[in-house]
Enzyme design. Structure first.
Site, short mmCIF file in Angstrom:
data_model
loop_
_atom_site.label_atom_id
_atom_site.label_comp_id
_atom_site.label_asym_id
_atom_site.label_seq_id
_atom_site.Cartn_x
_atom_site.Cartn_y
_atom_site.Cartn_z
N ASN A 103 10.34 28.79 25.57
CA ASN A 103 9.89 30.06 25.00
C ASN A 103 10.83 31.20 25.36
O ASN A 103 11.31 31.28 26.49
CB ASN A 103 8.47 30.38 25.47
CG ASN A 103 7.49 29.32 25.05
OD1 ASN A 103 7.81 28.51 24.18
ND2 ASN A 103 6.31 29.30 25.65
N ASP A 105 9.83 34.40 24.84
CA ASP A 105 8.99 35.60 24.84
C ASP A 105 8.89 36.32 26.17
O ASP A 105 8.39 37.44 26.25
CB ASP A 105 7.57 35.26 24.31
CG ASP A 105 6.91 34.13 25.08
OD1 ASP A 105 7.14 33.98 26.29
OD2 ASP A 105 6.13 33.37 24.44
N HIS A 120 16.12 28.31 26.16
CA HIS A 120 16.53 28.85 24.85
C HIS A 120 16.84 30.35 24.92
O HIS A 120 17.06 30.97 23.89
CB HIS A 120 15.45 28.58 23.79
CG HIS A 120 15.33 27.13 23.44
ND1 HIS A 120 14.32 26.61 22.69
CD2 HIS A 120 16.13 26.06 23.75
CE1 HIS A 120 14.48 25.29 22.55
NE2 HIS A 120 15.56 24.95 23.20
#
Ligand code: OAD
Length: 244
Positions: A103, A105, A120
């Protein structure tokens, strides 16, 4: 789901010396962040594979930035949930602990996790396409297109796109943790994007006990030791409760 399965998974985790956790978009779905392959995963009918690529950015940087800008605005309104918090709390109880997240975020960090690889990247980090400088940026909305304060070059999200390689440091760290862990807990990932999709079988082959937690079956469900079905925010806190 049988309570026995949940109890088995709990006692494996409670007696583990080394734990690695791998997370995907499903853990943040419970915070209101859309997953990529779920019903609300498309943005203007584009799939992630069509936008999260160097080719797409080269062709139409504004389109790719509009997508990331939309996601930044959405994520800025979201908070970590009980699953993110339970994982952050586990880190202080287990000596040999590592969190691998796909994630971008930043919700694991917001929950207090520090022993983690964001393989990522992170949506709040930008990188200059000209001078490679990486900067933190929480501005929402971001003026499009954003430029580097140092050299004026075009900025891009500091995210690993399809067709790009993970950072060498992250790959090494993940390989070591997958080899060394007694238990790998895989939460909320569809298990179709490599290299993370291969992590369950790497850990399994190295002798780890692998637990999957997902709403639905995944391509890895047959190789794991226990597949738990349910929502991350309900099950992770139960799984990781302190004490035996
Ligand atoms: P996906 O959207 O592919 O998968 C999300 C998974 O979470 C699915 O298997 C769902 O069944 C599960 N899920 C949804 N809600 C859940 C909940 N409340 N509790 C537990 N499980 C739940 O997301 P990822 O597997 O993370 O990469 O996708 C991998 C990568 O593909 C992403 O990092 C992203 C994407 O394209 C890039 O953008 C580079």
């Amino acid at each position: 789901m049988s309570p026995d399965l949940l109890n088995d998974a709990r006692s494996r985790l409670a007696s583990a010396r080394a734990i690695t956790v791998l997370t995907g978009a499903g853990i943040s779905a419970d915070s209101g962040v859309p997953t990529f392959r779920g019903a609300d995963g498309l943005w203007r009918n584009f799939r992630a594979e069509e936008l999260a690529t160097p080719e797409a950015f080269e062709r139409d940087p504004r389109l790719v930035w509009e997508w990331y800008s939309w996601r930044r605005e959405l994520i800025a309104t979201k908070q970590p949930n009980d699953a993110h918090r339970a994982i952050a709390a586990l880190e202080s109880r287990i000596n040999d602990f590592w969190l691998i997240t796909q994630n971008v975020d930043g919700l694991h960090r917001a929950a207090g996790s520090t022993k983690l690889s964001e393989i990522h990247g992170n949506i709040w980090m930008l990188r200059c396409t000209a001078c490679d400088a990486v900067t933190k940026n929480y501005q929402v909305p971001l003026p499009l297109l954003p430029n580097c304060a140092r050299c004026g070059g075009l900025l891009r999200p500091h995210i690993v796109w399809f067709g790009e390689s993970l950072q060498e440091e992250d790959l090494t760290r993940c390989a070591n943790q997958l080899q060394a862990c007694d238990v790998l807990l895989v939460i909320g990932t569809s298990g179709v994007v490599y290299p993370a999709a291969g992590f369950a079988s790497i850990a399994k082959e190295a002798g780890a006990y692998v637990i999957e937690l997902n709403l639905d079956p995944t391509p890895q469900s047959d190789l794991v030791d226990i597949a738990l079905r349910g929502r991350a925010k309900d099950l992770v806190p139960i799984l990781l409760q302190a004490g035996k």
